[in-house]
Design a protein around this motif. Sequence first.
Motif, short mmCIF file in Angstrom:
data_model
loop_
_atom_site.label_atom_id
_atom_site.label_comp_id
_atom_site.label_asym_id
_atom_site.label_seq_id
_atom_site.Cartn_x
_atom_site.Cartn_y
_atom_site.Cartn_z
N MET A 1 0.85 -1.18 0.00
CA MET A 1 0.00 0.00 0.00
C MET A 1 0.89 1.25 0.00
O MET A 1 1.76 1.39 0.84
CB MET A 1 -0.89 -0.03 1.24
CG MET A 1 -1.86 1.09 1.31
SD MET A 1 -3.06 0.74 2.61
CE MET A 1 -3.65 2.35 2.89
N PRO A 2 0.68 2.16 -0.97
CA PRO A 2 1.53 3.34 -1.04
C PRO A 2 1.28 4.31 0.12
O PRO A 2 0.17 4.44 0.62
CB PRO A 2 1.15 3.99 -2.37
CG PRO A 2 -0.16 3.41 -2.75
CD PRO A 2 -0.29 2.09 -2.05
N THR A 3 2.35 4.99 0.50
CA THR A 3 2.23 6.00 1.56
C THR A 3 1.61 7.28 0.98
O THR A 3 1.50 7.43 -0.24
CB THR A 3 3.62 6.34 2.13
OG1 THR A 3 4.39 6.96 1.11
CG2 THR A 3 4.33 5.10 2.66
N LYS A 4 1.24 8.19 1.85
CA LYS A 4 0.68 9.47 1.42
C LYS A 4 1.67 10.23 0.52
O LYS A 4 1.29 10.80 -0.49
CB LYS A 4 0.35 10.31 2.67
CG LYS A 4 -0.24 11.64 2.39
CD LYS A 4 -1.72 11.57 2.30
CE LYS A 4 -2.30 12.98 2.27
NZ LYS A 4 -3.61 13.02 1.72
N ARG A 5 2.92 10.19 0.88
CA ARG A 5 3.96 10.87 0.10
C ARG A 5 4.10 10.24 -1.29
O ARG A 5 4.27 10.94 -2.28
CB ARG A 5 5.28 10.76 0.85
CG ARG A 5 6.24 11.86 0.56
CD ARG A 5 7.38 11.77 1.55
NE ARG A 5 7.19 12.76 2.57
CZ ARG A 5 7.97 13.79 2.73
NH1 ARG A 5 9.00 13.95 1.95
NH2 ARG A 5 7.75 14.67 3.67
N GLN A 6 4.03 8.92 -1.37
CA GLN A 6 4.10 8.24 -2.66
C GLN A 6 2.88 8.57 -3.52
O GLN A 6 3.00 8.76 -4.73
CB GLN A 6 4.20 6.73 -2.47
CG GLN A 6 5.54 6.28 -1.94
CD GLN A 6 5.54 4.82 -1.53
OE1 GLN A 6 4.53 4.26 -1.10
NE2 GLN A 6 6.69 4.19 -1.64
N GLU A 7 1.71 8.64 -2.89
CA GLU A 7 0.49 9.02 -3.62
C GLU A 7 0.62 10.44 -4.17
O GLU A 7 0.24 10.71 -5.31
CB GLU A 7 -0.73 8.92 -2.72
CG GLU A 7 -1.14 7.50 -2.41
CD GLU A 7 -2.29 7.42 -1.41
OE1 GLU A 7 -2.75 8.46 -0.91
OE2 GLU A 7 -2.73 6.29 -1.14
N GLN A 8 1.14 11.36 -3.37
CA GLN A 8 1.33 12.74 -3.82
C GLN A 8 2.34 12.80 -4.97
O GLN A 8 2.14 13.53 -5.94
CB GLN A 8 1.80 13.63 -2.67
CG GLN A 8 0.71 13.94 -1.68
CD GLN A 8 1.23 14.75 -0.51
OE1 GLN A 8 2.42 14.77 -0.21
NE2 GLN A 8 0.31 15.41 0.18
N GLY A 9 3.40 12.03 -4.86
CA GLY A 9 4.39 12.00 -5.93
C GLY A 9 3.80 11.47 -7.23
O GLY A 9 4.02 12.03 -8.31
N SER A 10 3.02 10.41 -7.14
CA SER A 10 2.38 9.84 -8.32
C SER A 10 1.38 10.83 -8.92
O SER A 10 1.33 11.01 -10.14
CB SER A 10 1.67 8.54 -7.95
OG SER A 10 1.06 7.97 -9.06
#
Length: 82
Positions: A1-10
Motif C-alpha cells: 500500500m503506497p504512503t501518502k507521500r508516494q500518492e502525492q508523488g504519483s
Amino acid sequence: MPTKRQEQGSFGEQRVVKECPCPRCKSRGALVRLPNNSKCADLICDFCGDPAQVKSTKVRRAGWQEFTYDLRPVRDRFARLR
C-alpha cells in the motif's frame, strides 16, 4: 500500500505529464513517465529526450537547472495548470 507521500508523488507526475510542456523544448504532450525507482528521473521528453524529476512542489530537470511548477493548489482538487 503506497504512503501518502508516494500518492502525492504519483499524482504530481501524472499532472505534469498531462498538463505541462517539456521544460527544454516546450513540446506539449511529449513528457512520458519512466518506471518507478528510475535512478535519475521520473519523466522523459519523448521528443528531445530531456529527463525531468518531479517533486511534490516543483519539477526539476536532471542536472542542476530548475523549472518550477507549484502543484500545491491542485493537491486535493482538479485545476488546469498553464
